[in-house]
Design a protein around this motif. Structure first.
Motif, PDB file in Angstrom:
ATOM      1  N   GLY A 253      13.521   0.035   6.004  1.00 25.36           N
ATOM      2  CA  GLY A 253      12.440   0.983   6.203  1.00 25.36           C
ATOM      3  C   GLY A 253      11.198   0.577   5.429  1.00 25.36           C
ATOM      4  O   GLY A 253      11.268   0.356   4.218  1.00 25.36           O
ATOM      5  N   VAL A 254      10.079   0.465   6.135  1.00 23.49           N
ATOM      6  CA  VAL A 254       8.809   0.105   5.498  1.00 23.49           C
ATOM      7  C   VAL A 254       7.718   1.016   6.045  1.00 23.49           C
ATOM      8  O   VAL A 254       7.878   1.676   7.065  1.00 23.49           O
ATOM      9  N   GLY A 255       6.596   1.005   5.371  1.00 20.68           N
ATOM     10  CA  GLY A 255       5.440   1.761   5.825  1.00 20.68           C
ATOM     11  C   GLY A 255       4.199   1.313   5.103  1.00 20.68           C
ATOM     12  O   GLY A 255       4.260   0.471   4.203  1.00 20.68           O
ATOM     13  N   ASP A 256       3.059   1.874   5.502  1.00 20.29           N
ATOM     14  CA  ASP A 256       1.793   1.554   4.845  1.00 20.29           C
ATOM     15  C   ASP A 256       1.585   0.046   4.769  1.00 20.29           C
ATOM     16  O   ASP A 256       1.301  -0.517   3.708  1.00 20.29           O
ATOM     17  N   ILE A 257       1.736  -0.588   5.931  1.00 26.01           N
ATOM     18  CA  ILE A 257       1.562  -2.041   6.026  1.00 26.01           C
ATOM     19  C   ILE A 257       0.088  -2.400   5.938  1.00 26.01           C
ATOM     20  O   ILE A 257      -0.284  -3.406   5.313  1.00 26.01           O
ATOM     21  N   HIS A 258      -0.773  -1.625   6.570  1.00 28.35           N
ATOM     22  CA  HIS A 258      -2.227  -1.803   6.478  1.00 28.35           C
ATOM     23  C   HIS A 258      -2.662  -3.246   6.751  1.00 28.35           C
ATOM     24  O   HIS A 258      -3.406  -3.847   5.968  1.00 28.35           O
ATOM     25  N   ASP A 259      -2.161  -3.808   7.840  1.00 27.89           N
ATOM     26  CA  ASP A 259      -2.516  -5.150   8.319  1.00 27.89           C
ATOM     27  C   ASP A 259      -1.924  -6.292   7.494  1.00 27.89           C
ATOM     28  O   ASP A 259      -2.030  -7.451   7.884  1.00 27.89           O
ATOM     29  N   ASP A 260      -1.328  -6.001   6.360  1.00 24.07           N
ATOM     30  CA  ASP A 260      -0.806  -7.047   5.472  1.00 24.07           C
ATOM     31  C   ASP A 260       0.710  -7.162   5.650  1.00 24.07           C
ATOM     32  O   ASP A 260       1.471  -6.367   5.103  1.00 24.07           O
ATOM     33  N   VAL A 261       1.128  -8.153   6.416  1.00 24.43           N
ATOM     34  CA  VAL A 261       2.554  -8.331   6.736  1.00 24.43           C
ATOM     35  C   VAL A 261       3.234  -9.332   5.806  1.00 24.43           C
ATOM     36  O   VAL A 261       4.387  -9.704   6.027  1.00 24.43           O
ATOM     37  N   SER A 262       2.554  -9.744   4.750  1.00 21.85           N
ATOM     38  CA  SER A 262       3.050 -10.842   3.922  1.00 21.85           C
ATOM     39  C   SER A 262       4.398 -10.556   3.277  1.00 21.85           C
ATOM     40  O   SER A 262       5.198 -11.474   3.070  1.00 21.85           O
TER      41      SER A 262
ATOM     42  N   PRO B 238       9.005   4.265  -0.020  1.00 21.94           N
ATOM     43  CA  PRO B 238       8.988   2.921  -0.607  1.00 21.94           C
ATOM     44  C   PRO B 238       7.615   2.432  -1.029  1.00 21.94           C
ATOM     45  O   PRO B 238       7.493   1.351  -1.599  1.00 21.94           O
ATOM     46  N   GLY B 239       6.565   3.221  -0.767  1.00 19.27           N
ATOM     47  CA  GLY B 239       5.234   2.825  -1.194  1.00 19.27           C
ATOM     48  C   GLY B 239       4.609   1.757  -0.309  1.00 19.27           C
ATOM     49  O   GLY B 239       5.028   1.536   0.829  1.00 19.27           O
ATOM     50  N   LEU B 240       3.607   1.107  -0.836  1.00 22.46           N
ATOM     51  CA  LEU B 240       2.823   0.129  -0.087  1.00 22.46           C
ATOM     52  C   LEU B 240       3.658  -1.104   0.239  1.00 22.46           C
ATOM     53  O   LEU B 240       4.232  -1.732  -0.655  1.00 22.46           O
ATOM     54  N   SER B 241       3.689  -1.468   1.510  1.00 19.93           N
ATOM     55  CA  SER B 241       4.496  -2.621   1.921  1.00 19.93           C
ATOM     56  C   SER B 241       4.050  -3.906   1.237  1.00 19.93           C
ATOM     57  O   SER B 241       4.882  -4.717   0.816  1.00 19.93           O
ATOM     58  N   ALA B 242       2.743  -4.106   1.106  1.00 20.07           N
ATOM     59  CA  ALA B 242       2.237  -5.344   0.511  1.00 20.07           C
ATOM     60  C   ALA B 242       2.672  -5.517  -0.937  1.00 20.07           C
ATOM     61  O   ALA B 242       2.725  -6.633  -1.450  1.00 20.07           O
ATOM     62  N   ALA B 243       3.017  -4.415  -1.601  1.00 18.13           N
ATOM     63  CA  ALA B 243       3.522  -4.482  -2.980  1.00 18.13           C
ATOM     64  C   ALA B 243       5.006  -4.804  -3.025  1.00 18.13           C
ATOM     65  O   ALA B 243       5.585  -4.913  -4.112  1.00 18.13           O
ATOM     66  N   GLY B 244       5.621  -4.949  -1.842  1.00 15.76           N
ATOM     67  CA  GLY B 244       7.018  -5.358  -1.781  1.00 15.76           C
ATOM     68  C   GLY B 244       8.016  -4.228  -1.645  1.00 15.76           C
ATOM     69  O   GLY B 244       9.220  -4.462  -1.604  1.00 15.76           O
TER      70      GLY B 244
END
Length: 222
Positions: A9-18, A197-203
């Motif tokens: 489960g992820v969220g808040d990707i905001h264009d950053d799929v890294s 899980p918070g911001l996806s870009a933060a892992g």
């Protein structure tokens, strides 16, 4: 791979799929669940890039828009057969995932915001699609009001009363949420585990597991 079925489960990707490629066992998961905010005020073209990258890691997706995605993305996700906003889908393992995207009103005038009455109606429709399932996961972009998952700076709770009311009434096993980046947390309402899980870009990501005792969820970091 573990012996249990699991979802990422992820969220808040905001264009950053890294960060997606750093998630352990993502290709072995039963699927990836995106709780909202694929883009930053983006439309279909931006969402397509996010979905294409996610599918490159795992072809099984469930997704919905958040408040930072334009409304046109909702129709795109439906056309792709992966939308769970205001509806639900039953997995081959018998788990019912049902969703509510968008968000309650924010101070920022983001593209997809709605009032509590509309959120409540979407939640009712979504739950109705999977109410027969003994195992349920609510995917709500907006967290329920009054939990560790909806706290902004200064300690103010900004979650949704309608989401909380739905959880108190339905008591799904898990509520995967997001929206409030700084409120990465695990909490509980009754028997329901609330996980942001918070911001996806933060892992940040959630691992939702189906085992002999039912569904469980834990916070992880890529």
């Amino acid at each position: 791979m573990t012996g249990t079925a699991f979802w990422i489960g992820v969220g808040d990707i905001h264009d950053d799929v890294s960060a997606l490629g750093r998630i352990p066992e993502i290709s072995d998961a039963a699927g990836i669940v995106i709780s909202g905010d694929l883009t930053v005020r983006g439309g279909v073209a931006d969402a397509k890039r996010v979905i294409a990258t996610a599918r490159g890691h795992n072809p099984v997706l469930l997704a919905q828009i958040g408040n930072m995605d334009k409304d046109e993305v909702d129709a795109y996700l439906t056309a792709e057969g992966i939308n769970i906003h205001a509806t639900g889908r039953v997995t081959p393992q018998g788990v019912g995932f049902f969703g509510c995207g968008w968000s309650t009103p924010t101070p920022f005038g983001t593209p997809s915001e709605a009032g509590e009455d509309r959120i409540a109606a979407w939640l009712d429709a979504a739950h109705g699609a999977v109410a027969h399932c003994p195992l349920l996961v609510l995917v709500s972009h907006t967290p329920p009001l009054g939990t560790a998952a909806d706290v902004v700076g200064g300690g103010t709770h900004v979650g949704s009363r309608a989401v909380r009311d739905c959880i108190e009434r339905v008591q799904p096993d898990i509520c995967l949420t997001g929206h409030i980046h700084e409120a990465t947390a695990v909490d509980r309402i009754g028997r329901t585990v609330i996980i942001n899980p918070g911001l996806s870009a933060a892992g940040g990501f959630a691992r939702i597991e189906l085992g002999p005792q039912g569904l469980s969820a834990r916070l992880c970091r890529a």
